[in-house]
Design an enzyme around this catalytic site. Structure first.
Site, mmCIF file in Angstrom:
data_model
loop_
_atom_site.group_PDB
_atom_site.id
_atom_site.type_symbol
_atom_site.label_atom_id
_atom_site.label_comp_id
_atom_site.label_asym_id
_atom_site.label_seq_id
_atom_site.Cartn_x
_atom_site.Cartn_y
_atom_site.Cartn_z
ATOM 1 N N SER A 1 0.854 -1.190 0.000
ATOM 2 C CA SER A 1 0.000 0.000 0.000
ATOM 3 C C SER A 1 0.886 1.235 0.000
ATOM 4 C CB SER A 1 -0.881 0.016 1.248
ATOM 5 O OG SER A 1 -1.363 1.337 1.445
ATOM 6 N N HIS B 1 -1.077 -1.324 -4.414
ATOM 7 C CA HIS B 1 -2.355 -1.011 -3.766
ATOM 8 C C HIS B 1 -2.418 0.497 -3.493
ATOM 9 C CE1 HIS B 1 -5.906 -2.103 -1.322
ATOM 10 N NE2 HIS B 1 -5.506 -1.155 -0.478
ATOM 11 N N ASP C 1 -4.578 3.521 -1.924
ATOM 12 C CA ASP C 1 -5.656 3.838 -0.986
ATOM 13 C C ASP C 1 -6.194 5.240 -1.224
ATOM 14 O OD1 ASP C 1 -5.967 1.506 0.682
ATOM 15 O OD2 ASP C 1 -3.920 1.883 1.380
ATOM 16 N N MET D 1 -8.795 7.978 -0.237
ATOM 17 C CA MET D 1 -9.668 8.357 0.884
ATOM 18 C C MET D 1 -10.183 9.775 0.657
ATOM 19 S SD MET D 1 -7.461 6.902 4.065
ATOM 20 C CE MET D 1 -6.648 5.299 3.987
ATOM 21 N N HIS E 1 -8.236 1.092 -4.194
ATOM 22 C CA HIS E 1 -9.189 0.855 -3.102
ATOM 23 C C HIS E 1 -9.885 2.177 -2.785
ATOM 24 C CE1 HIS E 1 -9.530 -0.358 1.467
ATOM 25 N NE2 HIS E 1 -10.712 -0.268 0.880
ATOM 26 N N MET F 1 -11.995 4.313 -0.763
ATOM 27 C CA MET F 1 -12.648 4.537 0.535
ATOM 28 C C MET F 1 -13.311 5.905 0.466
ATOM 29 S SD MET F 1 -9.626 2.932 2.845
ATOM 30 C CE MET F 1 -8.487 3.136 1.483
ATOM 31 N N MET G 1 -11.411 -5.914 5.079
ATOM 32 C CA MET G 1 -10.655 -4.981 5.920
ATOM 33 C C MET G 1 -10.452 -5.612 7.295
ATOM 34 S SD MET G 1 -9.965 -2.481 4.010
ATOM 35 C CE MET G 1 -9.035 -1.635 5.288
ATOM 36 N N GLY H 1 -2.902 3.812 8.056
ATOM 37 C CA GLY H 1 -1.984 2.687 8.144
ATOM 38 C C GLY H 1 -1.552 2.500 9.590
ATOM 39 N N GLY H 2 -0.850 1.414 9.851
ATOM 40 C CA GLY H 2 -0.238 1.213 11.164
ATOM 41 C C GLY H 2 -1.174 0.784 12.280
ATOM 42 N N ASP I 1 -6.601 -6.594 4.041
ATOM 43 C CA ASP I 1 -5.979 -5.271 4.144
ATOM 44 C C ASP I 1 -6.096 -4.716 5.563
ATOM 45 O OD1 ASP I 1 -5.070 -2.685 3.680
ATOM 46 O OD2 ASP I 1 -6.687 -2.137 2.311
ATOM 47 N N GLY I 2 -4.928 -4.436 6.169
ATOM 48 C CA GLY I 2 -4.912 -3.757 7.465
ATOM 49 C C GLY I 2 -4.186 -4.551 8.531
ATOM 50 N N GLY I 3 -3.081 -3.978 9.021
ATOM 51 C CA GLY I 3 -2.350 -4.618 10.115
ATOM 52 C C GLY I 3 -1.660 -5.915 9.727
ATOM 53 N N GLY J 1 1.179 -2.011 4.200
ATOM 54 C CA GLY J 1 1.829 -0.706 4.141
ATOM 55 C C GLY J 1 3.029 -0.702 5.059
#
Ligand code: DX5
Ligand code: ZN
Length: 211
Positions: A7, A32, A34, A36, A65, A67, A136, A143-144, A172-174, A194
């Site tokens: 990401s 990827h 993102d 937003m 993606h 969002m 998700m 991120g993070g 996606d995520g973590g 990411g």
């Protein structure tokens, strides 16, 4: 084989061109992106002009993606900017079937993403009209964040729903080496990452570690 989609939310935005080139050379499978809108999620990131600007620097697929609250308005912008896969959130698409058809009409692959609180049942009647499902494993926006273990059962249920249909299952995520392995064991095909790809700066070994 597990596919890794870095990401670029965690990239150096002042040096995005070289970041894309480095990810390509490091063995990334997809890029990827993102998007937003400061509305669907409390953050504002990348628009179509940026996607267009980085498009010449890699042949890797752009996995966009969205969002955003009004994806229908924006789908053509990102299709024209060079997206290959366009993923919308089920939560903001009252006419999800129609939205997916609009993405296909532009010659792009269509994805549906689910927030952690959204059940997999929303996918049931669009399964024949999509190419990718994005689960998700954090609340989208930043991120993070920490991987939500309770999404593993959703990943497994969706894997079962997919059966032999040609649909990719992305998470996606973590994602790190540990949560990534859990997601793969539950049935994921593609890991978005990411923080885990960009931390320390050795993108190649970070990608290998996830794989
Ligand atoms: C979250 C984004 C993710 C995020 C992943 O809203 O959709 O793609 O950037 O970042 P990490 O891997 O740091 O959780
Ligand atoms: Zn994402």
């Amino acid at each position: 084989m597990v596919k890794i989609a870095p990401s670029i939310l965690s990239a150096d935005f002042a040096d995005l061109k070289n970041e894309i080139i480095k990810l390509d050379e490091a063995g990334a499978d997809l890029i990827h992106i993102d998007v937003m809108d400061g509305n669907f999620v409390p953050n504002l990131t990348i628009g179509p002009a940026v996607v267009k600007a980085i498009r010449p620097y890699t042949k890797l697929l752009f996995d966009v993606h969205l969002m955003v609250k009004n994806p229908d308005d924006m789908i053509p912008w990102f299709a024209n900017a060079g997206a290959d896969i366009i993923t919308v959130h089920a939560e903001v698409c009252p006419h999800l079937d129609k939205t997916l058809a609009a993405i296909h009409k532009l010659g792009k692959k269509a994805g549906v993403s689910l927030n952690p609180s959204t059940p997999e049942s929303v996918l049931e009647y669009v399964l024949d009209n999509l190419d990718l499902i994005l689960v998700m494993t954090v609340n989208p926006g930043f991120g993070g964040q920490e991987f939500m273990e309770n999404q593993l059962s959703k990943i497994a249920k969706i894997r079962e729903m997919i059966g032999s249909k040609p649909i990719l299952l992305e998470v996606d995520g973590g994602i790190n080496a540990l949560s990534g392995a859990e997601a793969i064991a539950a049935g994921a095909d593609i890991l978005v990452a990411g923080t885990a790809v960009f931390s320390g700066g050795d993108y190649r070994s970070n990608i290998e570690a996830l794989r």
